[in-house]
Design a protein around this motif. Sequence first.
Motif, PDB file in Angstrom:
ATOM      1  N   THR A 138      14.135  86.782 -48.450  1.00 54.88           N
ATOM      2  CA  THR A 138      14.045  85.584 -47.625  1.00 54.88           C
ATOM      3  C   THR A 138      13.193  85.950 -46.403  1.00 54.88           C
ATOM      4  OG1 THR A 138      15.959  85.941 -46.171  1.00 54.88           O
ATOM      5  CG2 THR A 138      16.401  84.929 -48.325  1.00 54.88           C
ATOM      6  N   PRO A 139      12.630  84.990 -45.658  1.00 53.07           N
ATOM      7  CA  PRO A 139      12.886  83.553 -45.759  1.00 53.07           C
ATOM      8  C   PRO A 139      12.211  82.917 -46.967  1.00 53.07           C
ATOM      9  CG  PRO A 139      11.187  83.959 -44.115  1.00 53.07           C
ATOM     10  CD  PRO A 139      11.703  85.306 -44.538  1.00 53.07           C
ATOM     11  N   GLN A 140      12.932  81.963 -47.579  1.00 51.98           N
ATOM     12  CA  GLN A 140      12.363  81.155 -48.641  1.00 51.98           C
ATOM     13  C   GLN A 140      12.040  79.794 -48.031  1.00 51.98           C
ATOM     14  OE1 GLN A 140      14.926  81.208 -52.113  1.00 51.98           O
ATOM     15  NE2 GLN A 140      14.467  83.375 -52.481  1.00 51.98           N
ATOM     16  N   GLY A 141      10.815  79.327 -48.273  1.00 55.83           N
ATOM     17  CA  GLY A 141      10.372  78.080 -47.636  1.00 55.83           C
ATOM     18  C   GLY A 141      10.091  76.997 -48.658  1.00 55.83           C
ATOM     19  N   PHE A 142      10.358  75.757 -48.268  1.00 55.09           N
ATOM     20  CA  PHE A 142      10.180  74.619 -49.183  1.00 55.09           C
ATOM     21  C   PHE A 142       9.698  73.396 -48.410  1.00 55.09           C
ATOM     22  CE2 PHE A 142      13.704  77.316 -50.346  1.00 55.09           C
ATOM     23  CZ  PHE A 142      13.294  77.761 -51.594  1.00 55.09           C
ATOM     24  N   GLN A 143       8.962  72.527 -49.100  1.00 53.20           N
ATOM     25  CA  GLN A 143       8.711  71.211 -48.518  1.00 53.20           C
ATOM     26  C   GLN A 143      10.069  70.567 -48.335  1.00 53.20           C
ATOM     27  OE1 GLN A 143       5.755  70.469 -47.463  1.00 53.20           O
ATOM     28  NE2 GLN A 143       4.626  72.099 -48.517  1.00 53.20           N
ATOM     29  N   ALA A 144      10.315  70.002 -47.153  1.00 52.92           N
ATOM     30  CA  ALA A 144      11.662  69.532 -46.815  1.00 52.92           C
ATOM     31  C   ALA A 144      12.234  68.541 -47.838  1.00 52.92           C
ATOM     32  CB  ALA A 144      11.661  68.942 -45.405  1.00 52.92           C
ATOM     33  N   PRO A 145      11.450  67.541 -48.296  1.00 54.08           N
ATOM     34  CA  PRO A 145      12.043  66.570 -49.233  1.00 54.08           C
ATOM     35  C   PRO A 145      12.528  67.222 -50.534  1.00 54.08           C
ATOM     36  CG  PRO A 145       9.978  65.735 -48.326  1.00 54.08           C
ATOM     37  CD  PRO A 145      10.071  67.173 -47.921  1.00 54.08           C
ATOM     38  N   LEU A 146      11.820  68.265 -50.980  1.00 54.76           N
ATOM     39  CA  LEU A 146      12.208  68.938 -52.226  1.00 54.76           C
ATOM     40  C   LEU A 146      13.547  69.655 -52.078  1.00 54.76           C
ATOM     41  CD1 LEU A 146       8.935  70.583 -53.578  1.00 54.76           C
ATOM     42  CD2 LEU A 146      10.389  68.917 -54.755  1.00 54.76           C
ATOM     43  N   LEU A 147      13.704  70.418 -50.972  1.00 57.61           N
ATOM     44  CA  LEU A 147      14.966  71.143 -50.797  1.00 57.61           C
ATOM     45  C   LEU A 147      16.113  70.157 -50.583  1.00 57.61           C
ATOM     46  CD1 LEU A 147      16.423  73.849 -50.684  1.00 57.61           C
ATOM     47  CD2 LEU A 147      16.063  73.863 -48.208  1.00 57.61           C
ATOM     48  N   ARG A 148      15.845  69.086 -49.834  1.00 63.20           N
ATOM     49  CA  ARG A 148      16.911  68.086 -49.622  1.00 63.20           C
ATOM     50  C   ARG A 148      17.323  67.447 -50.945  1.00 63.20           C
ATOM     51  NH1 ARG A 148      17.572  67.252 -44.011  1.00 63.20           N
ATOM     52  NH2 ARG A 148      15.691  67.445 -42.751  1.00 63.20           N
ATOM     53  N   GLU A 149      16.334  67.162 -51.791  1.00 60.39           N
ATOM     54  CA  GLU A 149      16.646  66.564 -53.102  1.00 60.39           C
ATOM     55  C   GLU A 149      17.464  67.553 -53.948  1.00 60.39           C
ATOM     56  OE1 GLU A 149      13.167  65.365 -55.360  1.00 60.39           O
ATOM     57  OE2 GLU A 149      14.359  65.022 -57.173  1.00 60.39           O
ATOM     58  N   ALA A 150      17.059  68.820 -53.934  1.00 60.79           N
ATOM     59  CA  ALA A 150      17.772  69.828 -54.735  1.00 60.79           C
ATOM     60  C   ALA A 150      19.224  69.970 -54.271  1.00 60.79           C
ATOM     61  CB  ALA A 150      17.047  71.164 -54.639  1.00 60.79           C
ATOM     62  N   LEU A 151      19.439  69.890 -52.954  1.00 61.59           N
ATOM     63  CA  LEU A 151      20.787  70.079 -52.412  1.00 61.59           C
ATOM     64  C   LEU A 151      21.650  68.821 -52.542  1.00 61.59           C
ATOM     65  CD1 LEU A 151      19.821  72.066 -49.199  1.00 61.59           C
ATOM     66  CD2 LEU A 151      21.096  72.981 -51.157  1.00 61.59           C
ATOM     67  N   ALA A 152      21.008  67.673 -52.787  1.00 64.75           N
ATOM     68  CA  ALA A 152      21.757  66.414 -52.904  1.00 64.75           C
ATOM     69  C   ALA A 152      22.668  66.425 -54.127  1.00 64.75           C
ATOM     70  CB  ALA A 152      20.787  65.232 -52.976  1.00 64.75           C
ATOM     71  N   ASP A 153      22.320  67.248 -55.118  1.00 62.62           N
ATOM     72  CA  ASP A 153      23.200  67.441 -56.276  1.00 62.62           C
ATOM     73  C   ASP A 153      24.332  68.360 -55.820  1.00 62.62           C
ATOM     74  OD1 ASP A 153      24.498  68.240 -58.528  1.00 62.62           O
ATOM     75  OD2 ASP A 153      22.730  69.052 -59.546  1.00 62.62           O
ATOM     76  N   THR A 154      25.474  67.761 -55.489  1.00 61.23           N
ATOM     77  CA  THR A 154      26.524  68.529 -54.804  1.00 61.23           C
ATOM     78  C   THR A 154      27.151  69.601 -55.690  1.00 61.23           C
ATOM     79  OG1 THR A 154      28.038  66.744 -55.332  1.00 61.23           O
ATOM     80  CG2 THR A 154      27.149  66.775 -53.096  1.00 61.23           C
ATOM     81  N   ARG A 191      14.477  74.109 -60.477  1.00 60.96           N
ATOM     82  CA  ARG A 191      15.115  73.220 -61.464  1.00 60.96           C
ATOM     83  C   ARG A 191      14.549  71.806 -61.410  1.00 60.96           C
ATOM     84  NH1 ARG A 191      21.137  75.123 -59.940  1.00 60.96           N
ATOM     85  NH2 ARG A 191      21.009  77.217 -60.815  1.00 60.96           N
ATOM     86  N   LEU A 192      13.938  71.436 -60.268  1.00 58.24           N
ATOM     87  CA  LEU A 192      13.311  70.115 -60.152  1.00 58.24           C
ATOM     88  C   LEU A 192      11.922  70.112 -60.771  1.00 58.24           C
ATOM     89  CD1 LEU A 192      14.192  69.217 -56.431  1.00 58.24           C
ATOM     90  CD2 LEU A 192      15.416  68.531 -58.500  1.00 58.24           C
TER      91      LEU A 192
END
Length: 230
Positions: free
Chosen positions: A163-179, A192-193
């Motif tokens: 780390t640090p692992q970096g992502f475009q914010a919308p992508l990481l938010r979408e990935a984390l939305a799957d609880t 996985r997206l």
Amino acid sequence: MTTIGCVITAAGRGERLGGDLPKALQTVAGETLLTHATRLMASAPDVTAVVVAAPADHLAAARRAVADISGPQVTVVAGGATRTESVRSAVGHLPAGVTGILVHDAARPFVPPAVVTAVIAALAAGADGAVPGLPVVDTIKQVDAADVVVATPERALLRAVQTPQGFQAPLLREALADTGAEATDDSQLVERLGAAVRVVPGHPDGMKVTTPGDLVRAEEILQARRAHAD
Ligand code: CTP
Ligand code: MG
């Protein structure tokens, strides 16, 4: 314009390290791993906010550990039972407007600034995600449940990621939305997206403090760096 929010994962107990305090609150050269890691990330280019996921029963100590860090605002929130839950909790406290998100382990306090900058530069250049990685020195075997080798991936194509692992914010938010989503690193969630995550050069100093011997090594990295600066 690139604006980066940074999450520091610091909520683990540090079972393999041992000791009376959670790993992130143990010290190297008189400062906690959390202090070293947060100072590093707060000084990286374009970082506008830092959120620390800390052990729920050590929030006050975690706040003290980051109180004197200058630059972007640093917020401390309670982490979760797993690393992914801690990331999910902290990302939820980042400002909505950040374009990129970095996730960094407090347990990697001495990753060189150039590695952080390379991850941010890859995001600014449009990569979905970027993670620091090193070639592996050992041949890696994939085994089945009975420890019988089922595959030997070509070593030249393998990387040990940090780390640090970096992502475009919308992508990481979408990935984390799957609880229900869980993974040992954040990149996996975004992979996985179907996103393309690039590996940028990592550095041995980005090692993760895991066992007591690693704490000695971290101390040596810091001493060598300070001696070099003199
Ligand atoms: N982490 C976290 N929340 C968790 C578990 C881990 O924020 N529920 C963080 C740790 O604080 C650490 C990073 O994730 O900075 C990497 O995890 P690891 O090295 O496994 O740390 P610990 O889980 O604390 O250590 P151990 O597995 O030995 O207990
Ligand atoms: Mg752990």
